[in-house]
Scaffold this motif. Structure first.
Motif, PDB file in Angstrom:
ATOM      1  N   ARG A 134       0.953  -1.210  -0.094  1.00 26.12           N
ATOM      2  CA  ARG A 134      -0.048  -0.050   0.128  1.00 26.12           C
ATOM      3  C   ARG A 134       0.768   1.161   0.095  1.00 26.12           C
ATOM      4  O   ARG A 134       1.883   1.193   0.902  1.00 26.12           O
ATOM      5  CB  ARG A 134      -1.108  -0.188   1.423  1.00 26.12           C
ATOM      6  CG  ARG A 134      -2.204  -0.739   0.914  1.00 26.12           C
ATOM      7  CD  ARG A 134      -3.105  -0.729   1.740  1.00 26.12           C
ATOM      8  NE  ARG A 134      -2.773  -0.702   3.097  1.00 26.12           N
ATOM      9  CZ  ARG A 134      -3.262   0.135   4.272  1.00 26.12           C
ATOM     10  NH1 ARG A 134      -4.184   0.773   4.129  1.00 26.12           N
ATOM     11  NH2 ARG A 134      -2.720  -0.183   5.355  1.00 26.12           N
ATOM     12  N   CYS A 136      -0.272   4.539   0.102  1.00 26.52           N
ATOM     13  CA  CYS A 136      -0.630   5.458   1.038  1.00 26.52           C
ATOM     14  C   CYS A 136      -1.381   4.557   2.172  1.00 26.52           C
ATOM     15  O   CYS A 136      -2.269   3.809   1.809  1.00 26.52           O
ATOM     16  CB  CYS A 136      -1.877   6.419   0.482  1.00 26.52           C
ATOM     17  SG  CYS A 136      -1.062   7.580  -0.466  1.00 26.52           S
ATOM     18  N   ASN A 137      -0.903   4.732   3.561  1.00 22.39           N
ATOM     19  CA  ASN A 137      -1.598   4.061   4.561  1.00 22.39           C
ATOM     20  C   ASN A 137      -2.829   4.266   4.894  1.00 22.39           C
ATOM     21  O   ASN A 137      -3.781   3.707   5.424  1.00 22.39           O
ATOM     22  CB  ASN A 137      -0.825   4.199   5.980  1.00 22.39           C
ATOM     23  CG  ASN A 137       0.541   3.664   6.049  1.00 22.39           C
ATOM     24  OD1 ASN A 137       0.688   2.727   5.249  1.00 22.39           O
ATOM     25  ND2 ASN A 137       1.232   3.924   6.846  1.00 22.39           N
ATOM     26  N   SER A 138      -3.511   5.306   4.213  1.00 24.10           N
ATOM     27  CA  SER A 138      -4.786   5.849   4.538  1.00 24.10           C
ATOM     28  C   SER A 138      -5.723   5.107   3.380  1.00 24.10           C
ATOM     29  O   SER A 138      -7.198   5.495   3.805  1.00 24.10           O
ATOM     30  CB  SER A 138      -5.171   7.563   4.592  1.00 24.10           C
ATOM     31  OG  SER A 138      -4.034   7.983   5.191  1.00 24.10           O
ATOM     32  N   TYR A 139      -5.396   4.404   2.481  1.00 24.58           N
ATOM     33  CA  TYR A 139      -6.175   4.130   1.597  1.00 24.58           C
ATOM     34  C   TYR A 139      -6.183   2.620   1.105  1.00 24.58           C
ATOM     35  O   TYR A 139      -5.153   1.993   1.376  1.00 24.58           O
ATOM     36  CB  TYR A 139      -6.059   4.935   0.207  1.00 24.58           C
ATOM     37  CG  TYR A 139      -6.588   6.492   0.381  1.00 24.58           C
ATOM     38  CD1 TYR A 139      -7.609   6.712   0.632  1.00 24.58           C
ATOM     39  CD2 TYR A 139      -5.502   7.245   0.137  1.00 24.58           C
ATOM     40  CE1 TYR A 139      -8.201   7.873   0.565  1.00 24.58           C
ATOM     41  CE2 TYR A 139      -5.951   8.713   0.369  1.00 24.58           C
ATOM     42  CZ  TYR A 139      -7.362   9.177   0.457  1.00 24.58           C
ATOM     43  OH  TYR A 139      -7.482  10.275   0.606  1.00 24.58           O
TER      44      TYR A 139
ATOM     45  N   THR B  30       6.937   7.388   1.317  1.00 26.20           N
ATOM     46  CA  THR B  30       5.735   7.206   1.689  1.00 26.20           C
ATOM     47  C   THR B  30       5.683   7.327   3.147  1.00 26.20           C
ATOM     48  O   THR B  30       6.731   7.214   3.975  1.00 26.20           O
ATOM     49  CB  THR B  30       5.088   5.650   1.377  1.00 26.20           C
ATOM     50  OG1 THR B  30       6.287   4.758   2.155  1.00 26.20           O
ATOM     51  CG2 THR B  30       5.519   5.049  -0.124  1.00 26.20           C
ATOM     52  N   SER B  31       4.341   7.261   3.829  1.00 22.60           N
ATOM     53  CA  SER B  31       4.402   7.513   5.266  1.00 22.60           C
ATOM     54  C   SER B  31       4.980   6.297   5.901  1.00 22.60           C
ATOM     55  O   SER B  31       5.248   6.443   7.006  1.00 22.60           O
ATOM     56  CB  SER B  31       2.760   8.073   5.537  1.00 22.60           C
ATOM     57  OG  SER B  31       2.062   7.132   4.954  1.00 22.60           O
ATOM     58  N   GLU B  32       4.738   5.126   5.523  1.00 22.88           N
ATOM     59  CA  GLU B  32       5.125   3.798   6.036  1.00 22.88           C
ATOM     60  C   GLU B  32       6.768   4.108   6.194  1.00 22.88           C
ATOM     61  O   GLU B  32       7.222   3.578   7.185  1.00 22.88           O
ATOM     62  CB  GLU B  32       4.846   2.786   5.299  1.00 22.88           C
ATOM     63  CG  GLU B  32       5.053   1.325   5.931  1.00 22.88           C
ATOM     64  CD  GLU B  32       4.531   1.081   7.270  1.00 22.88           C
ATOM     65  OE1 GLU B  32       3.796   1.621   7.564  1.00 22.88           O
ATOM     66  OE2 GLU B  32       5.355   0.159   8.104  1.00 22.88           O
ATOM     67  N   THR B 154      -2.426   2.828  10.937  1.00 19.14           N
ATOM     68  CA  THR B 154      -3.528   3.466  10.287  1.00 19.14           C
ATOM     69  C   THR B 154      -4.481   2.396  10.116  1.00 19.14           C
ATOM     70  O   THR B 154      -3.978   1.344   9.296  1.00 19.14           O
ATOM     71  CB  THR B 154      -3.201   4.188   8.929  1.00 19.14           C
ATOM     72  OG1 THR B 154      -2.259   5.048   9.305  1.00 19.14           O
ATOM     73  CG2 THR B 154      -4.752   4.898   8.711  1.00 19.14           C
ATOM     74  N   ILE B 156      -8.074   0.964   8.528  1.00 15.99           N
ATOM     75  CA  ILE B 156      -9.312   1.529   7.654  1.00 15.99           C
ATOM     76  C   ILE B 156     -10.226   0.338   7.514  1.00 15.99           C
ATOM     77  O   ILE B 156      -9.680  -0.697   7.029  1.00 15.99           O
ATOM     78  CB  ILE B 156      -8.952   2.269   6.633  1.00 15.99           C
ATOM     79  CG1 ILE B 156      -7.651   1.617   5.841  1.00 15.99           C
ATOM     80  CG2 ILE B 156      -8.431   3.782   6.728  1.00 15.99           C
ATOM     81  CD1 ILE B 156      -7.339   2.203   4.586  1.00 15.99           C
ATOM     82  N   GLN B 164      -7.983  -2.925   6.817  1.00 16.17           N
ATOM     83  CA  GLN B 164      -6.640  -3.049   6.229  1.00 16.17           C
ATOM     84  C   GLN B 164      -5.845  -2.320   7.178  1.00 16.17           C
ATOM     85  O   GLN B 164      -6.310  -1.084   7.794  1.00 16.17           O
ATOM     86  CB  GLN B 164      -6.704  -2.538   4.481  1.00 16.17           C
ATOM     87  CG  GLN B 164      -7.086  -3.494   3.772  1.00 16.17           C
ATOM     88  CD  GLN B 164      -7.094  -3.071   2.145  1.00 16.17           C
ATOM     89  OE1 GLN B 164      -6.366  -2.081   1.970  1.00 16.17           O
ATOM     90  NE2 GLN B 164      -7.802  -3.842   1.295  1.00 16.17           N
ATOM     91  N   HIS B 165      -4.714  -2.698   7.307  1.00 18.34           N
ATOM     92  CA  HIS B 165      -3.605  -1.771   8.207  1.00 18.34           C
ATOM     93  C   HIS B 165      -2.401  -1.806   7.520  1.00 18.34           C
ATOM     94  O   HIS B 165      -2.134  -2.793   6.970  1.00 18.34           O
ATOM     95  CB  HIS B 165      -3.804  -2.349   9.343  1.00 18.34           C
ATOM     96  CG  HIS B 165      -3.636  -3.700   9.777  1.00 18.34           C
ATOM     97  ND1 HIS B 165      -2.539  -4.242  10.503  1.00 18.34           N
ATOM     98  CD2 HIS B 165      -4.278  -4.647   9.318  1.00 18.34           C
ATOM     99  CE1 HIS B 165      -2.598  -5.399  10.551  1.00 18.34           C
ATOM    100  NE2 HIS B 165      -3.697  -5.951   9.811  1.00 18.34           N
ATOM    101  N   ASN B 166      -1.383  -1.172   8.342  1.00 22.45           N
ATOM    102  CA  ASN B 166      -0.034  -1.196   7.776  1.00 22.45           C
ATOM    103  C   ASN B 166       0.582  -2.278   8.666  1.00 22.45           C
ATOM    104  O   ASN B 166       1.088  -2.141   9.844  1.00 22.45           O
ATOM    105  CB  ASN B 166       0.796   0.067   7.640  1.00 22.45           C
ATOM    106  CG  ASN B 166       0.114   1.000   8.884  1.00 22.45           C
ATOM    107  OD1 ASN B 166      -0.718   0.802   9.538  1.00 22.45           O
ATOM    108  ND2 ASN B 166       1.252   2.016   9.241  1.00 22.45           N
TER     109      ASN B 166
END
Lengths: 186, 199
Positions: A134, A136-139, B30-32, B154, B156, B164-166
């Motif tokens: 993924r 973006c972690n938000s999507y 990426t934020s990850e 995160t 969602i 779904q999550h990281n």
């Protein structure tokens, strides 16, 4: 005054989407963000600058554009600070400078920017449809794939929009010719 | 020529500097990636927090004494990634058990409403988490948001009633600080990391 109203309308529409963008990256990246840029473009529509400011302003616009293209900033744009930064920077530091510098940019530079925009959309489309993780972690993964396809469609659409006048349009300067067919040009 | 180009050069430098800064020096797009880099640079203190495990007993999240704690976030009815991650977590447990490392492993549920101790027991049995070295536990619902924020996880909801999550393996070091993140299948990297930090 009319343009000011339109600019306000575009930004109001963008703000109205603030809940929709949490779930849909397409609405975030391809609807809300362009609306904010549009608001800036409209804001500066009738303004003019001296030529020496064209390139510096273009560089400001490009920087802000690249900044918001980073996936981590798309995530950040959903946090309160990021949201404010988005609402302010996209119109004022991307839309406005782009509009102000555009009239001074020569056809080669414009073509270069357009060609780069298309190839970049293609790369993004490929990345978002094929990434094994993924981005973006938000999507959701499915939303990420949809966004990738949307990048492809946009690239195809813009490609047609920009190529057709070059290939089939009347050369500029000869807009009105003897056959009187100028008005039906694409 | 030079004076005319000066504003452009100046703005280009500021622009590149901004982008350099915004990507942590071209390392994190990426934020990850950003969170993984950030916790290594500045490990985050983990507050004293109690979790409820499979048998309904309370256990501390933070390391006790000389141990290190490995945390992964899950929800028990997860269909895909948690199943694979669970198998990898079991592999790490087996390796660590052989080496006799003082490590505790916790699969923390981010769905504490649905993941009751009974539900967590089913998940634990499916993955051979027997509660000794590796257990499944849940936070109190009101403590969940702060916990997810601390670990930058995160979560969602997806289209099928799941999430779904990281997903990742999070390391809490002996000083009680969240100090590293690894991919769930990076078994060797986790073991090497623990070895390097055990001396």
């Amino acid at each position: 005054m009319k343009l000011l109203g339109l600019a306000f309308l575009a930004s109001a529409e963008a703000v109205a989407l603030r809940y929709a963008v949490v779930e849909s990256p397409i609405q975030h990246v391809l609807v809300q963000m362009p609306l904010l840029v549009l608001a800036g473009v409209l804001l500066a529509w009738n303004r003019q600058i001296r030529q020496e400011w064209a390139v510096p302003l273009l560089l400001v616009a490009l920087t802000v554009f690249l900044f918001w293209m980073l996936p981590r900033n798309v995530d950040w744009a959903l946090t309160p600070t990021g949201e404010i930064a988005k609402y302010l920077s996209l119109p004022l530091l991307l839309g406005v400078p782009l509009r102000l510098s555009w009239p001074w940019l020569g056809p080669v530079l414009r073509g270069f920017l357009k060609a780069n925009a298309l190839s970049m959309l293609g790369v993004l489309g490929f990345l978002y449809t094929h990434a094994p993780v993924r981005i973006c972690n938000s999507y959701l993964v499915s939303a990420q794939k949809d966004l990738g396809m949307a990048f492809f469609y946009l690239a195809a659409g813009l490609g047609c929009l920009w190529a057709i006048p070059i290939l089939f349009g009347n050369p500029s300067g000869q807009r009105s010719n003897a056959t009187g067919c100028a008005s039906c040009g694409v | 020529m030079m004076p005319r180009a000066l504003p452009s050069v100046l703005i280009a430098s500021i622009g590149l500097g901004t982008l350099w800064h915004a990507t942590d020096g071209g390392q994190a797009f990426t934020s990850e990636a950003a969170r993984r880099l950030d916790v290594v640079r500045v490990p985050r203190p983990v507050p004293a927090l109690q979790l409820e495990d499979m048998s309904g007993q309370l256990l501390p999240l933070s390391p006790q004494g000389e141990e290190v704690v490995l945390v992964e976030f899950i929800y028990t009815v997860c269909g895909d990634i948690c199943q694979i991650a669970g198998a990898d977590f079991a592999e790490i447990r087996d390796q660590l058990e052989q080496r006799g490392e003082p490590v505790r492993m916790i699969s923390v549920s981010f769905d504490p409403k649905r993941d009751t101790p009974e539900q967590m027991t089913i998940y634990g049995e499916a993955h051979e988490a027997d509660g000794k070295m590796w257990t499944v536990a849940r936070p109190r619902p009101e403590e969940l948001p702060a916990l997810l924020k601390l670990f930058d996880v995160t979560v969602i909801p997806d289209e099928w009633g799941g999430f779904q999550h990281n997903a990742a393996i999070h390391v809490i070091n002996r000083d009680g600080r969240f100090s590293a993140v690894f991919d769930t299948d990076a078994i060797d990297a986790v073991l090497t990391h623990l070895e390097e930090h055990s001396s």
